[in-house]
Design a protein around this motif. Structure first.
Motif, PDB file in Angstrom:
ATOM      1  N   LEU A   7       0.829  -1.206   0.000  1.00  0.00           N
ATOM      2  CA  LEU A   7       0.000   0.000   0.000  1.00  0.00           C
ATOM      3  C   LEU A   7       0.869   1.264   0.000  1.00  0.00           C
ATOM      4  O   LEU A   7       0.552   2.250  -0.667  1.00  0.00           O
ATOM      5  CB  LEU A   7      -0.933   0.001   1.206  1.00  0.00           C
ATOM      6  CG  LEU A   7      -2.052  -1.036   1.185  1.00  0.00           C
ATOM      7  CD1 LEU A   7      -2.789  -1.058   2.510  1.00  0.00           C
ATOM      8  CD2 LEU A   7      -2.996  -0.777   0.032  1.00  0.00           C
ATOM      9  N   TYR A   8       1.964   1.211   0.759  1.00  0.00           N
ATOM     10  CA  TYR A   8       2.899   2.346   0.790  1.00  0.00           C
ATOM     11  C   TYR A   8       3.500   2.585  -0.591  1.00  0.00           C
ATOM     12  O   TYR A   8       3.583   3.726  -1.054  1.00  0.00           O
ATOM     13  CB  TYR A   8       3.989   2.100   1.833  1.00  0.00           C
ATOM     14  CG  TYR A   8       5.075   3.137   1.837  1.00  0.00           C
ATOM     15  CD1 TYR A   8       4.795   4.454   2.188  1.00  0.00           C
ATOM     16  CD2 TYR A   8       6.383   2.818   1.483  1.00  0.00           C
ATOM     17  CE1 TYR A   8       5.786   5.412   2.183  1.00  0.00           C
ATOM     18  CE2 TYR A   8       7.378   3.770   1.482  1.00  0.00           C
ATOM     19  CZ  TYR A   8       7.078   5.071   1.841  1.00  0.00           C
ATOM     20  OH  TYR A   8       8.049   6.026   1.826  1.00  0.00           O
ATOM     21  N   LEU A   9       3.908   1.513  -1.262  1.00  0.00           N
ATOM     22  CA  LEU A   9       4.456   1.656  -2.615  1.00  0.00           C
ATOM     23  C   LEU A   9       3.416   2.192  -3.579  1.00  0.00           C
ATOM     24  O   LEU A   9       3.722   3.044  -4.437  1.00  0.00           O
ATOM     25  CB  LEU A   9       4.996   0.310  -3.112  1.00  0.00           C
ATOM     26  CG  LEU A   9       6.328  -0.128  -2.542  1.00  0.00           C
ATOM     27  CD1 LEU A   9       6.699  -1.518  -3.058  1.00  0.00           C
ATOM     28  CD2 LEU A   9       7.423   0.869  -2.900  1.00  0.00           C
ATOM     29  N   ALA A  10       2.186   1.725  -3.465  1.00  0.00           N
ATOM     30  CA  ALA A  10       1.121   2.206  -4.349  1.00  0.00           C
ATOM     31  C   ALA A  10       0.848   3.693  -4.112  1.00  0.00           C
ATOM     32  O   ALA A  10       0.729   4.475  -5.067  1.00  0.00           O
ATOM     33  CB  ALA A  10      -0.145   1.388  -4.139  1.00  0.00           C
ATOM     34  N   ALA A  11       0.769   4.097  -2.847  1.00  0.00           N
ATOM     35  CA  ALA A  11       0.535   5.511  -2.528  1.00  0.00           C
ATOM     36  C   ALA A  11       1.695   6.374  -3.005  1.00  0.00           C
ATOM     37  O   ALA A  11       1.487   7.484  -3.525  1.00  0.00           O
ATOM     38  CB  ALA A  11       0.331   5.683  -1.022  1.00  0.00           C
ATOM     39  N   THR A  12       2.916   5.872  -2.861  1.00  0.00           N
ATOM     40  CA  THR A  12       4.091   6.605  -3.340  1.00  0.00           C
ATOM     41  C   THR A  12       4.052   6.746  -4.852  1.00  0.00           C
ATOM     42  O   THR A  12       4.343   7.819  -5.397  1.00  0.00           O
ATOM     43  CB  THR A  12       5.384   5.891  -2.901  1.00  0.00           C
ATOM     44  OG1 THR A  12       5.424   5.841  -1.475  1.00  0.00           O
ATOM     45  CG2 THR A  12       6.617   6.618  -3.409  1.00  0.00           C
ATOM     46  N   LEU A  47      10.398  18.666  -6.343  1.00  0.00           N
ATOM     47  CA  LEU A  47      10.942  18.365  -5.016  1.00  0.00           C
ATOM     48  C   LEU A  47      10.003  17.479  -4.204  1.00  0.00           C
ATOM     49  O   LEU A  47      10.452  16.584  -3.476  1.00  0.00           O
ATOM     50  CB  LEU A  47      11.219  19.664  -4.247  1.00  0.00           C
ATOM     51  CG  LEU A  47      12.530  20.359  -4.559  1.00  0.00           C
ATOM     52  CD1 LEU A  47      12.592  21.708  -3.844  1.00  0.00           C
ATOM     53  CD2 LEU A  47      13.704  19.498  -4.157  1.00  0.00           C
ATOM     54  N   ILE A  48       8.711  17.713  -4.333  1.00  0.00           N
ATOM     55  CA  ILE A  48       7.748  16.888  -3.617  1.00  0.00           C
ATOM     56  C   ILE A  48       7.814  15.444  -4.114  1.00  0.00           C
ATOM     57  O   ILE A  48       7.821  14.498  -3.325  1.00  0.00           O
ATOM     58  CB  ILE A  48       6.335  17.480  -3.758  1.00  0.00           C
ATOM     59  CG1 ILE A  48       6.269  18.831  -3.039  1.00  0.00           C
ATOM     60  CG2 ILE A  48       5.279  16.518  -3.218  1.00  0.00           C
ATOM     61  CD1 ILE A  48       5.052  19.671  -3.381  1.00  0.00           C
ATOM     62  N   ALA A  49       7.896  15.274  -5.430  1.00  0.00           N
ATOM     63  CA  ALA A  49       8.025  13.921  -5.988  1.00  0.00           C
ATOM     64  C   ALA A  49       9.355  13.300  -5.578  1.00  0.00           C
ATOM     65  O   ALA A  49       9.414  12.110  -5.245  1.00  0.00           O
ATOM     66  CB  ALA A  49       7.902  13.971  -7.512  1.00  0.00           C
ATOM     67  N   ALA A  50      10.421  14.089  -5.576  1.00  0.00           N
ATOM     68  CA  ALA A  50      11.733  13.579  -5.166  1.00  0.00           C
ATOM     69  C   ALA A  50      11.723  13.140  -3.707  1.00  0.00           C
ATOM     70  O   ALA A  50      12.354  12.134  -3.345  1.00  0.00           O
ATOM     71  CB  ALA A  50      12.806  14.650  -5.393  1.00  0.00           C
ATOM     72  N   ALA A  51      11.006  13.873  -2.866  1.00  0.00           N
ATOM     73  CA  ALA A  51      10.895  13.493  -1.453  1.00  0.00           C
ATOM     74  C   ALA A  51      10.227  12.139  -1.311  1.00  0.00           C
ATOM     75  O   ALA A  51      10.673  11.295  -0.527  1.00  0.00           O
ATOM     76  CB  ALA A  51      10.114  14.552  -0.681  1.00  0.00           C
ATOM     77  N   ALA A  52       9.185  11.914  -2.081  1.00  0.00           N
ATOM     78  CA  ALA A  52       8.478  10.631  -2.016  1.00  0.00           C
ATOM     79  C   ALA A  52       9.372   9.492  -2.496  1.00  0.00           C
ATOM     80  O   ALA A  52       9.427   8.428  -1.876  1.00  0.00           O
ATOM     81  CB  ALA A  52       7.199  10.692  -2.851  1.00  0.00           C
ATOM     82  N   ILE A  53      10.087   9.727  -3.598  1.00  0.00           N
ATOM     83  CA  ILE A  53      10.977   8.696  -4.145  1.00  0.00           C
ATOM     84  C   ILE A  53      12.114   8.394  -3.168  1.00  0.00           C
ATOM     85  O   ILE A  53      12.400   7.231  -2.869  1.00  0.00           O
ATOM     86  CB  ILE A  53      11.535   9.133  -5.515  1.00  0.00           C
ATOM     87  CG1 ILE A  53      10.416   9.205  -6.547  1.00  0.00           C
ATOM     88  CG2 ILE A  53      12.628   8.189  -5.982  1.00  0.00           C
ATOM     89  CD1 ILE A  53      10.816   9.905  -7.833  1.00  0.00           C
TER      90      ILE A  53
END
Length: 93
Positions: A7-12, A47-53
Motif C-alpha cells: 500500500l505504501y508503494l502504491a501511494a508513493t 521536489l515533492i516527488a523527489a521526497a516521495a521517491i
C-alpha cells in the motif's frame, strides 16, 4: 512483503506520477506563457516527488529502521517543494 508495504508503494507511485504530471504541465505552461511562476511550480512539485521517491527507496534499503531520518528528509524536501509552489502563487502576475 507486508500488505502495508504494498500500500505504501502504491501511494508513493500515485504521489510521484501526479507530482511529475504537475511538473510537466507547469513546464508546458511556462513554454506557452513564459511566466516565471511556472518554473517555481515545476521545481516545487519536482521536489515533492523527489521526497516521495527518496523516502521510499531509503525506507526499503534500511528496512524501515531510520524512521526519524526518513521523516526528516521527507518533510524537509516536501516543505521546500511546497514553499516554491506557494512562492509561485505570490509572484504570479
Amino acid at each position: 512483503m507486508l500488505v502495508v508495504e504494498y500500500l505504501y508503494l502504491a501511494a508513493t507511485a500515485v504521489l510521484v506520477v501526479s507530482g511529475l504530471t504537475m511538473v510537466g504541465m507547469a513546464i508546458r505552461a511556462y513554454l506557452q506563457t513564459t511566466r516565471r511562476a511556472m518554473i517555481h511550480v515545476s521545481l516545487g512539485f519536482g521536489l515533492i516527488a523527489a521526497a516521495a521517491i527518496a523516502t521510499a527507496i531509503s525506507a526499503f534499503v534500511t528496512d524501515f529502521e531510520g524512521v526519524r531520518s526518513l521523516l526528516l528528509v521527507n518533510n524537509g524536501l516536501s516543505s521546500l517543494g511546497f514553499i516554491l509552489v506557494v512562492y509561485s502563487l505570490v509572484i504570479y502576475d
